[in-house]
Design a protein around this motif. Structure first.
Motif, PDB file in Angstrom:
ATOM      1  N   ASN A 111      42.395  31.788  43.666  1.00  0.00           N
ATOM      2  CA  ASN A 111      42.826  31.735  42.270  1.00  0.00           C
ATOM      3  C   ASN A 111      42.094  30.642  41.488  1.00  0.00           C
ATOM      4  OD1 ASN A 111      43.948  29.441  43.302  1.00  0.00           O
ATOM      5  ND2 ASN A 111      46.034  29.878  42.613  1.00  0.00           N
ATOM      6  N   THR A 119      41.191  34.809  35.846  1.00  0.00           N
ATOM      7  CA  THR A 119      42.275  35.492  36.552  1.00  0.00           C
ATOM      8  C   THR A 119      43.605  34.890  36.113  1.00  0.00           C
ATOM      9  OG1 THR A 119      42.151  33.971  38.437  1.00  0.00           O
ATOM     10  CG2 THR A 119      40.850  35.990  38.580  1.00  0.00           C
ATOM     11  N   GLU A 123      47.075  36.930  40.487  1.00  0.00           N
ATOM     12  CA  GLU A 123      46.236  38.123  40.342  1.00  0.00           C
ATOM     13  C   GLU A 123      45.044  38.026  41.284  1.00  0.00           C
ATOM     14  OE1 GLU A 123      44.783  40.429  36.459  1.00  0.00           O
ATOM     15  OE2 GLU A 123      43.955  38.410  36.643  1.00  0.00           O
ATOM     16  N   SER A 124      44.891  39.020  42.153  1.00  0.00           N
ATOM     17  CA  SER A 124      43.742  39.002  43.057  1.00  0.00           C
ATOM     18  C   SER A 124      43.055  40.356  43.178  1.00  0.00           C
ATOM     19  CB  SER A 124      44.154  38.502  44.437  1.00  0.00           C
ATOM     20  OG  SER A 124      45.161  39.312  44.982  1.00  0.00           O
ATOM     21  N   SER A 126      41.690  44.113  41.203  1.00  0.00           N
ATOM     22  CA  SER A 126      41.350  44.788  39.954  1.00  0.00           C
ATOM     23  C   SER A 126      40.683  46.115  40.269  1.00  0.00           C
ATOM     24  CB  SER A 126      40.393  43.932  39.121  1.00  0.00           C
ATOM     25  OG  SER A 126      39.956  44.644  37.972  1.00  0.00           O
ATOM     26  N   GLN A 157      40.684  43.914  34.925  1.00  0.00           N
ATOM     27  CA  GLN A 157      41.852  43.052  35.045  1.00  0.00           C
ATOM     28  C   GLN A 157      41.479  41.575  35.133  1.00  0.00           C
ATOM     29  OE1 GLN A 157      41.751  45.980  36.705  1.00  0.00           O
ATOM     30  NE2 GLN A 157      43.578  47.024  36.021  1.00  0.00           N
ATOM     31  N   PHE A 158      40.248  41.267  35.490  1.00  0.00           N
ATOM     32  CA  PHE A 158      39.801  39.875  35.571  1.00  0.00           C
ATOM     33  C   PHE A 158      39.093  39.485  34.273  1.00  0.00           C
ATOM     34  CE2 PHE A 158      39.135  40.478  40.428  1.00  0.00           C
ATOM     35  CZ  PHE A 158      40.496  40.409  40.642  1.00  0.00           C
ATOM     36  N   GLU A 159      39.748  39.634  33.143  1.00  0.00           N
ATOM     37  CA  GLU A 159      39.184  39.287  31.837  1.00  0.00           C
ATOM     38  C   GLU A 159      37.779  39.848  31.658  1.00  0.00           C
ATOM     39  OE1 GLU A 159      40.784  37.832  29.241  1.00  0.00           O
ATOM     40  OE2 GLU A 159      42.513  38.003  30.549  1.00  0.00           O
ATOM     41  N   PHE A 161      35.551  40.741  33.806  1.00  0.00           N
ATOM     42  CA  PHE A 161      34.623  40.125  34.755  1.00  0.00           C
ATOM     43  C   PHE A 161      33.527  41.143  35.074  1.00  0.00           C
ATOM     44  CE2 PHE A 161      34.281  38.108  39.141  1.00  0.00           C
ATOM     45  CZ  PHE A 161      33.933  36.859  38.672  1.00  0.00           C
TER      46      PHE A 161
END
Length: 174
Positions: A111, A119, A123-124, A126, A157-159, A161
Motif C-alpha cells: 500500500n 491506491t 486496495e490491492s 484492479s 481502480q489505481f487512479e 495507473f
C-alpha cells in the motif's frame, strides 16, 4: 541435376509457450514520480487458432522501488498481472509482426502508493486492460522464434495507473 528452389519452412502453429524478460515503466507523471522503472518477467501460453490469430493467457510480474516522499525510504512493491488475450499476426517469410490486446486483473503487493493517493487504503486489486505490438523472428528450427514486444496497460481502480511493459522473448510452438 535435381535442383529446385528451396521453400521456406512454414512456422509451426498450435499450442505455444512464451517467456520474456524486460522492464515496466509507468506513464502518468504522478505514477512515474512515485514508482521507478523495474525489471519484469512475462509468461504467455496459448493456442494458434489460425496462422494469423491466437488466444492465450498472459502472466507478468515486475518489481519497483517506491519513490514517494520520506518516510519511509527504500520501499519496494511488486505488480502482478494476469490477462486473457488475443494476438493478430502477419507473417513476411521468417518475420512476423503482431498486435495484441486483452483484459485481466492486476494486484499490487504493497500500500506504499497510497501515500501519493494512487491506491486507496486496503486496495490491492484492479481490473486491467492491455494492448501492444511487436515482432518475432522464426529461427532455423521452425518451432522456435525470438522477438521484441511492448504492451501498454491501464488499471482504472489505481487512479488510472498506466504503464509500458517492454520485453524480449523466446517462443516455442509445439
Amino acid at each position: 541435376m535435381l535442383c529446385g528452389v528451396a521453400q521456406a519452412r512454414p512456422a509451426s502453429k498450435g499450442w505455444f509457450a512464451e517467456g520474456g524478460l524486460g522492464a515496466v515503466n509507468f506513464l502518468p507523471p504522478r505514477a512515474s514520480a512515485a514508482a521507478a522503472m523495474g525489471p519484469a518477467f512475462d509468461v504467455r501460453i496459448g493456442r494458434d487458432l489460425f496462422s494469423w490469430f491466437s488466444i492465450g493467457i498472459d502472466l507478468a510480474a515486475s518489481s519497483h522501488e517506491a519513490t514517494v516522499p520520506a518516510p519511509p525510504e527504500g520501499e519496494w512493491f511488486q505488480l502482478y498481472r494476469g490477462a486473457g488475450d488475443a494476438r493478430l499476426t502477419g507473417r513476411i517469410d521468417r518475420l512476423a509482426l503482431f498486435a495484441e490486446g486483452g483484459v485481466g486483473v492486476t494486484m499490487i503487493s504493497s500500500n506504499i502508493l497510497g501515500k501519493v493517493m494512487i491506491t486507496e487504503p486496503g486496495e490491492s486489486f484492479s481490473i486491467m486492460f492491455q494492448a501492444g505490438a511487436g515482432f518475432e523472428y522464426q529461427l532455423e528450427n521452425r518451432h522456435y522464434s525470438v522477438g521484441l514486444g511492448i504492451d501498454g496497460f491501464m488499471a482504472p481502480q489505481f487512479e488510472k495507473f498506466r504503464g509500458l511493459d517492454s520485453r524480449a522473448f523466446l517462443r516455442y510452438t509445439y
